[in-house]
Design a protein around this motif. Sequence first.
Motif, PDB file in Angstrom:
ATOM      1  N   GLU A 229       0.854  -1.183   0.000  1.00 10.34           N
ATOM      2  CA  GLU A 229       0.000   0.000   0.000  1.00 10.34           C
ATOM      3  C   GLU A 229       0.888   1.231   0.000  1.00 10.34           C
ATOM      4  O   GLU A 229       1.880   1.286   0.727  1.00 10.34           O
ATOM      5  CB  GLU A 229      -0.928   0.017   1.227  1.00 10.34           C
ATOM      6  N   ALA A 241      -6.185   0.651   3.525  1.00 14.86           N
ATOM      7  CA  ALA A 241      -6.919  -0.074   2.489  1.00 14.86           C
ATOM      8  C   ALA A 241      -6.478  -1.526   2.396  1.00 14.86           C
ATOM      9  O   ALA A 241      -7.230  -2.375   1.938  1.00 14.86           O
ATOM     10  CB  ALA A 241      -6.730   0.616   1.138  1.00 14.86           C
ATOM     11  N   ARG A 301      -5.595   1.201  -7.972  1.00 14.06           N
ATOM     12  CA  ARG A 301      -5.669   2.550  -7.426  1.00 14.06           C
ATOM     13  C   ARG A 301      -6.984   2.751  -6.714  1.00 14.06           C
ATOM     14  O   ARG A 301      -8.036   2.610  -7.300  1.00 14.06           O
ATOM     15  CB  ARG A 301      -5.525   3.565  -8.547  1.00 14.06           C
ATOM     16  N   VAL A 302      -6.903   3.041  -5.426  1.00 15.88           N
ATOM     17  CA  VAL A 302      -8.091   3.179  -4.607  1.00 15.88           C
ATOM     18  C   VAL A 302      -7.904   4.391  -3.712  1.00 15.88           C
ATOM     19  O   VAL A 302      -6.906   4.473  -2.989  1.00 15.88           O
ATOM     20  CB  VAL A 302      -8.254   1.949  -3.682  1.00 15.88           C
ATOM     21  N   ASP A 303      -8.837   5.339  -3.770  1.00 16.18           N
ATOM     22  CA  ASP A 303      -8.830   6.398  -2.773  1.00 16.18           C
ATOM     23  C   ASP A 303      -7.444   7.062  -2.655  1.00 16.18           C
ATOM     24  O   ASP A 303      -6.926   7.248  -1.558  1.00 16.18           O
ATOM     25  CB  ASP A 303      -9.275   5.778  -1.433  1.00 16.18           C
ATOM     26  N   VAL A 312      -9.659  -5.452  -2.141  1.00  8.31           N
ATOM     27  CA  VAL A 312      -9.738  -4.041  -1.804  1.00  8.31           C
ATOM     28  C   VAL A 312     -11.106  -3.486  -2.226  1.00  8.31           C
ATOM     29  O   VAL A 312     -11.643  -3.846  -3.257  1.00  8.31           O
ATOM     30  CB  VAL A 312      -8.570  -3.270  -2.457  1.00  8.31           C
ATOM     31  N   GLY A 313     -11.673  -2.679  -1.379  1.00  7.76           N
ATOM     32  CA  GLY A 313     -12.989  -2.139  -1.702  1.00  7.76           C
ATOM     33  C   GLY A 313     -14.128  -2.971  -1.151  1.00  7.76           C
ATOM     34  O   GLY A 313     -15.214  -2.468  -0.917  1.00  7.76           O
ATOM     35  N   THR A 318     -12.561   0.103   4.087  1.00  8.44           N
ATOM     36  CA  THR A 318     -12.688   1.084   3.003  1.00  8.44           C
ATOM     37  C   THR A 318     -14.121   1.007   2.506  1.00  8.44           C
ATOM     38  O   THR A 318     -14.712  -0.059   2.449  1.00  8.44           O
ATOM     39  CB  THR A 318     -11.783   0.776   1.789  1.00  8.44           C
ATOM     40  N   GLU A 322     -15.424   4.303  -2.667  1.00 10.17           N
ATOM     41  CA  GLU A 322     -14.127   4.953  -2.812  1.00 10.17           C
ATOM     42  C   GLU A 322     -13.256   4.290  -3.872  1.00 10.17           C
ATOM     43  O   GLU A 322     -12.215   4.800  -4.225  1.00 10.17           O
ATOM     44  CB  GLU A 322     -13.373   4.940  -1.477  1.00 10.17           C
ATOM     45  N   VAL A 323     -13.693   3.120  -4.329  1.00 10.36           N
ATOM     46  CA  VAL A 323     -12.904   2.425  -5.332  1.00 10.36           C
ATOM     47  C   VAL A 323     -13.046   3.153  -6.662  1.00 10.36           C
ATOM     48  O   VAL A 323     -14.143   3.356  -7.162  1.00 10.36           O
ATOM     49  CB  VAL A 323     -13.379   0.960  -5.476  1.00 10.36           C
ATOM     50  N   THR A 324     -11.904   3.571  -7.208  1.00  8.43           N
ATOM     51  CA  THR A 324     -11.958   4.348  -8.447  1.00  8.43           C
ATOM     52  C   THR A 324     -11.386   3.596  -9.636  1.00  8.43           C
ATOM     53  O   THR A 324     -11.469   4.058 -10.747  1.00  8.43           O
ATOM     54  CB  THR A 324     -11.178   5.671  -8.293  1.00  8.43           C
TER      55      THR A 324
END
Length: 325
Positions: A229, A241, A301-303, A312-313, A318, A322-324
């Motif tokens: 991370e 995350a 890529r997250v937050d 993740v996500g 998290t 917020e997961v982009t």
Amino acid sequence: QEPLLDVRGLVVDYAANGRRVRALDEASLSVPAGGTVGVVGESGSGKSTLGAAVGRLLPPSAERVGGTVRVAGAPVFELAPATLRRMRRERLGMVFQDPVASLDPTKRIGAQLRLVLGRRADKRVLASHLERVRLRDPREVARAYPHQLSGGMAQRVAIAMAMAAGPELLVADEPTAALDAQVREEVLDVVFSLAADAGTAIVWLSHDLAAVARRCARVAVMYGGRVVEDGPAGQVLTRPAHPYTAALARSAPARAGHGARLEPVPGRPPTLTGPSPGCAFAPRCAFAVERCDRERPEPVRVDGRDVLCHRVGELPFTEPEEVTA
Ligand code: ATP
Ligand code: MG
């Protein structure tokens, strides 16, 4: 713009008694000019190996199996010896946990500092460099031998030497681990204010997530030789995350409060011998699913951070929105 330090997919093995240990397993880290990045992780996660690789200062038992390290664009492992020496001298400062080991026991501090500053540096110049690390009686320190200094003083001297040439990048490998709490904070103040004044970027390697997050703009968390991370310090500490970061944050002293017992990260550290096909943290992870044992996570890529985790996500720390990526 090109980062000052760019470590990409770095793989480093140590060969010891006929066994190979993979210390870095596709580790990646990028640091902009003037940036401050704390690299945290438990013992054996690969911090020191990463730090040494930046200066191509790996011990002979280590072998770079893959990946690249670039400092100001220059591929460190491809440089000719003279170019490498110049890169180290002009761009790179290093400080280590044991300052006395990095000082020459047979030479006075002033003489050693003069080797960095050049022979023309007079007493006044030497004193000014020692004053900058807030050593009292700098002239007396210049006349001393390393064994005559306390741990905190020796570490300040080592910092003065590392910063004397005005490096663009300072790699600090747990330089305060052996100091008591008050001296540690003073030494941290000295390093971070000197670096901020000089525009020097810092890569600070440490066990202590909370301490690093207080000082550095970014935090990179290592596990099993990878950066799992990497993101803005405050966010990584308060809203981790990656499940390993979350475990590390729970065990951080700042969270536990003074005198509280620290909660160790449960399970056992990775063995690092046979390369695991999946996520190195899976055997200790409360959230691991079958895929985690089978498939290596790629950065997501997250937050605002890069995270190596299949789940993740989906995890409680998290929010999924917020997961982009
Ligand atoms: P620590 O917090 O204890 O300083 P670290 O995160 O700095 O740990 P490294 O020292 O980089 O971790 O070690 C990474 C892995 O490489 C570990 O498994 C370690 O045992 C192994 N290793 C490190 N140095 C050597 C060496 N000289 N010979 C063999 N193995 C090594
Ligand atoms: Mg280390």
